[in-house]
Design a protein around this motif. Structure first.
Motif, PDB file in Angstrom:
ATOM      1  N   GLN A 107     -51.299  25.618 -53.275  1.00 28.53           N
ATOM      2  CA  GLN A 107     -52.346  25.614 -52.261  1.00 28.53           C
ATOM      3  C   GLN A 107     -53.728  25.563 -52.904  1.00 28.53           C
ATOM      4  O   GLN A 107     -54.643  24.923 -52.390  1.00 28.53           O
ATOM      5  CB  GLN A 107     -52.227  26.859 -51.375  1.00 28.53           C
ATOM      6  N   HIS A 111     -56.587  22.918 -52.064  1.00 27.64           N
ATOM      7  CA  HIS A 111     -57.946  23.242 -51.621  1.00 27.64           C
ATOM      8  C   HIS A 111     -58.993  22.704 -52.582  1.00 27.64           C
ATOM      9  O   HIS A 111     -60.058  22.264 -52.173  1.00 27.64           O
ATOM     10  CB  HIS A 111     -58.116  24.761 -51.478  1.00 27.64           C
TER      11      HIS A 111
ATOM     12  N   ASP B 294     -50.978  29.426 -47.857  1.00 22.92           N
ATOM     13  CA  ASP B 294     -51.492  30.414 -48.809  1.00 22.92           C
ATOM     14  C   ASP B 294     -51.086  31.809 -48.365  1.00 22.92           C
ATOM     15  O   ASP B 294     -50.705  32.656 -49.186  1.00 22.92           O
ATOM     16  CB  ASP B 294     -53.026  30.379 -48.866  1.00 22.92           C
TER      17      ASP B 294
END
Lengths: 290, 323, 256
Positions: A107, A111, B294
């Motif tokens: 992740q 990002h 996340d």
């Protein structure tokens, strides 16, 4: 004949990559008895960071080295933050934490670097080399050379240096190693850093051919693990052998059976090995004391 | 009196669940809560397999997928009545659980995790490549709503009650099992497999049954999902989903059924946070949604590091009865 | 009557011979001790006797029934129970629950009966609960019944594991270093428990390092050194045996 050679070359190319990943798995397994699910993420980060450093203006060789070092540092940090606190505990908790950790790393890449595939230029430009009717891309030669370098470097490290011997001691008998004064905690951190470096190297070497993307980690993890377990977890030589065998099996299957089955080969190998002979081709592995 | 107090959380949950559609008018919100139910159903199965028996499954989405595709195929291509499709879905995924668990029996924990991962990934490939049955990459569409005999279930509220009804049934079965001898046997496996063997526990039998039951529940969830959404494709049953499902079980905690149900609810509702909180700013909702994965990853890491017993463990530690 | 008959049991691991042609008998209603220097192969021998490992050679028979090749579960169901050197308690379960697992050793998994809430399942639970409570009382640790495994002090952990082993209704129980890490008081409690077990009609084979305990409780002793039997006989005789004394001389005394 040249077709067979072409498949052979492709198999050896992927095999080298799998060998590096399998080594990463084996090194961590040897020092912790657990499987590091985030190994594939180190592969992804290598490529990603290489692209990023390159985009900052660094010349390619520098970007590559920087990416390897940076990923190794991330590997070490990962161990310190997520694995060390678990102590010598349940290997199952280590695998759980590395699963969660791999999601976080993936992740983070998403990002920071976005969802698109990102390219790296080949390490040396030029047409592919023709050998006996088959074509070998220059990057493929780089992959082989770097893998060989890594394997030889590891062999040297393990056999000739004090550091390497300390790592071997830690993997063989953790308590005994601690008694002789080896800082086993630090050895575990180093093994993660080393595994990360190997994963990053693999990722960097293959990105010019396949491009890199944030979610490539899980798939390559499974293949690297299949290779590691095919050879036999815990044995570096077996890991390399497993990687090469898997690469060849894949390309032969894709070439002679059906290209659609290529990705399934590693999975089938994984399941067959686990169900039939979990200790892999070369046996060995740790014995549990009752 | 103390013994009855144990059931208060479950009773409260049951009442809330049962009454919800009478209170919530928004059709979309009701669908969201139905999704929660679907995940809760799989979570109950994983609670048995992971929370009680301590077996890690990294491929549970595959069982959900088997159930979904089985039900979809039976009701569309074979045009069987929905109940038959549902039953076949449950049976086929149970069979899948059996096929995975039997060879995995002597595998140590982390090897079993990898075997389940391999199995899950293999099923993913099968879903994509198995065109005649699975419709390949494009999946299967036009899946009919659930129907019990001639009575079709298409209203959001009725669908909601159907799904949660199945959840309730699964939870009841799971509760019965865990509160009696099998539950203790599962927990003993989790505690010490050697110790369990020395007590004459049928380690193999317990593992296989836990797998089969949890796979069956996952398959039922898949079948209901397919009939609820009307359309399925391989991208719904991926490793990410398996990891998310495992996260629900991990966060929910060991030795508990309510814990995983609640964490399944919490994690699922996060996805639809803008529907839950109408006044929520667009940007905030988008941020939360983009950080979904996340949160799952972080949740696993934090729980394993700081609260290995999950929510249930924390509840127990503060002195409450085991939920 | 001979309860356990061990004949020529050998266990090799590659080039290492951990157990070398060990033979001895255990007579019904007695307490027999297996002693010997560290690493002498005693735990390995235990594993071979109880289905946790298979000997490379030799035979083991219990009340005439051969044990070699049987699984741990089958051995338990035949009536031979064991404890572990490294106590294998179920830490997240209470002492009572631990013992109840043992009490249900001869039952199947019970998934279906439990799922359907059949009366037989509840009756079985009641029986197991009563047996477990009775055993905790027999060993003398009933006050710890509702404490979690991980909260128990070391001495009590061992006693719970012993109670759990007894719950499987064995005729023979094998205890692997039950006194390891116990202080004086705890060792005395263990000794009383061992006598109570014998009085209850259960035969005991115990591996131990604590010589004081061994001399007090054993009816007979077998001495193992480097995997082979070097002496066998009553405590008084073993105490004076020069071969035994020589075997121990090189050993650092780890007992308190």
């Amino acid at each position: 004949m040249s077709e067979l050679l072409q498949f052979f070359i492709a198999g050896l190319k992927n095999g080298a990559i799998y060998a590096l990943l399998a080594l990463g798995f084996t090194i961590v397994y040897a020092s912790t008895g657990a499987i590091n699910f985030a190994q594939g993420e180190f592969f992804m980060l290598g490529g990603m960071l290489g692209v990023w450093f390159s985009s900052l203006g660094l010349p390619l060789p520098v970007a590559v080295v920087a990416a390897i070092v940076a990923t190794a540092a991330i590997g070490a940090a990962f161990e310190l933050l997520a694995v060390r606190p678990l102590g010598a505990g349940d290997p199952l908790r280590v695998i759980m934490v590395t699963i969660g950790g791999s999601v976080i790393l993936r992740q983070l890449a998403l990002h920071l670097f976005g969802p698109d595939e990102l390219p790296l230029p080949p390490f040396t430009e030029g047409a592919s080399i023709k050998v006996l009717g088959a074509a070998i891309e220059r990057q493929t030669v780089w992959i082989w050379a770097l893998t060989l370098l890594a394997v030889l470097g590891l062999a040297f490290l393990y056999r000739k240096t004090a550091f390497g011997k300390a790592m071997r001691a830690t993997s063989l008998q953790r308590d005994a190693a601690r008694l002789v004064g080896v800082d086993t905690g630090r050895m575990v951190t180093y093994s993660f850093a080393l595994a990360a470096a190997l994963g990053a190297l693999a990722g960097l070497a293959v990105t010019p051919l396949t491009q890199t993307v944030f979610d490539v980690g899980a798939g390559i993890s499974v293949k690297g693990f299949a290779a590691a377990i095919l050879g036999g977890l815990g044995n570096p030589v077996a890991a390399v052998a497993g990687g090469i065998v898997l690469g060849l099996l894949e390309s032969m299957t894709a070439g002679y059976l059906n290209p659609l089955y290529k990705d399934a080969v590693a999975l089938v190998v994984l399941l067959i090995v686990l169900f039939v002979k979990p200790s892999g081709i070369f046996g060995g592995g740790r014995r549990e004391k009752v | 009196m103390n013994r009855l107090l144990r059931f208060v959380p479950a009773a409260v949950l049951t009442i809330v669940v049962a009454v919800l559609p009478l209170v919530v008018a928004d059709r979309f919100l009701l669908k969201v809560f139905t999704f929660v139910g679907l995940n809760a159903l799989t979570a109950v199965g994983l609670a048995l397999l992971f929370g009680y028996a301590g077996q890690v499954s990294l491929g549970h989405a595959a069982f959900v997928g088997i159930g979904a595709y089985a039900c979809a195929f039976c009701t569309t291509k074979l045009e069987l009545p929905w109940l038959a499709g549902f039953a076949i879905a449950a049976l086929l995924s149970a069979l899948g659980g059996l096929l995975l668990s039997l060879p995995s029996l002597r595998l140590k924990g982390h090897y079993l995790a990898m075997a389940s991962l391999g199995f899950g990934e293999l099923m993913s490939v099968a879903f994509v490549e198995g065109s005649p049955v699975t419709g390949g990459v494009n999946g299967l569409g036009g899946i009919p709503f659930p129907a019990i005999g001639a009575f079709e279930i298409r209203e959001p509220a009725t669908l909601y009650w159907l799904v949660w009804g199945v959840v309730g049934l699964a939870a009841l079965i799971a509760f019965n099992i865990t509160s009696l001898r099998p539950g203790r046997a599962m927990r003993s496996l989790h505690g010490s497999e050697l110790g369990a063997q020395a007590c004459g526990v049928d380690v193999t039998g317990v593992k296989v049954r836990s797998f089969v039951l949890s796979a069956a529940f996952a398959g039922m969830s898949g079948a209901l999902y397919a009939s609820f959404v009307g359309f399925i494709s391989p991208s719904v049953f991926t490793l990410s989903v398996s990891v998310n499902l495992l996260a629900m079980a991990v966060v929910g905690g060991t030795g508990s059924l309510i814990g995983p149900i609640l964490s399944a609810a919490a994690l699922t509702l996060l996805q639809y946070i803008d529907a839950l909180i109408p006044g929520l700013a667009r940007e905030t909702a988008q941020v939360v949604q983009s950080f979904q994965a996340d949160i799952y990853g972080l949740a696993i890491v934090l729980v394993v590091l700081f609260a290995p017993g999950g929510l249930a463990g924390l509840w127990r530690r503060r002195g409450g009865e085991r939920p | 009557m001979t309860m356990l008959s061990v004949k020529g049991v050998t266990r090799r691991f590659g080039g290492l011979t951990a157990v070398d042609g060990v033979s001895f008998d255990v007579h019904e209603g007695t307490i027999k001790a297996l002693i010997g220097p560290n690493g002498a192969g005693k735990s390995t021998l235990f594993n071979c006797l109880t289905g946790f490992d298979t000997p490379s050679e030799g035979s083991v028979s219990f009340e005439g029934t051969p044990l070699v090749g049987r699984s741990a579960r089958q051995v338990v169901r035949l009536g031979v129970a064991r404890t572990f050197q490294n106590t294998q308690l179920f830490d997240e379960m209470t002492a009572l629950e631990n013992v109840m697992v043992g009490a249900q050793a001869r039952q199947g998994t019970g998934f279906v009966a439990a799922a359907l809430r059949l009366p037989s399942a509840f009756a079985e639970e009641r029986r197991a609960l009563e047996d477990a409570e009775r055993l905790l009382r027999l060993i003398g640790i009933e006050e710890w019944a509702h404490s979690l495994g991980r909260d128990l002090p070391a001495g009590i952990r061992r006693l719970v594991e012993i109670a759990r082993a007894l719950a499987t209704a064995p005729k023979l129980v094998l205890l692997d270093e039950p006194a390891a890490g116990l202080n004086g008081t705890e060792t005395r409690e263990l000794m009383h428990a061992l006598f109570r077990i014998r009085d209850a009609g259960v035969t005991t084979l115990i591996v131990e390092h604590d010589m004081g305990l061994v001399m007090e409780v054993s009816d007979e002793i077998v001495v193992i050194d480097r995997g082979a039997k070097i002496a066998e006989g009553p405590p008084r005789m073993i105490q004076k045996d020069p071969v035994v004394i020589a075997a121990y001389l090189g050993e650092e005394d780890v007992d308190e």
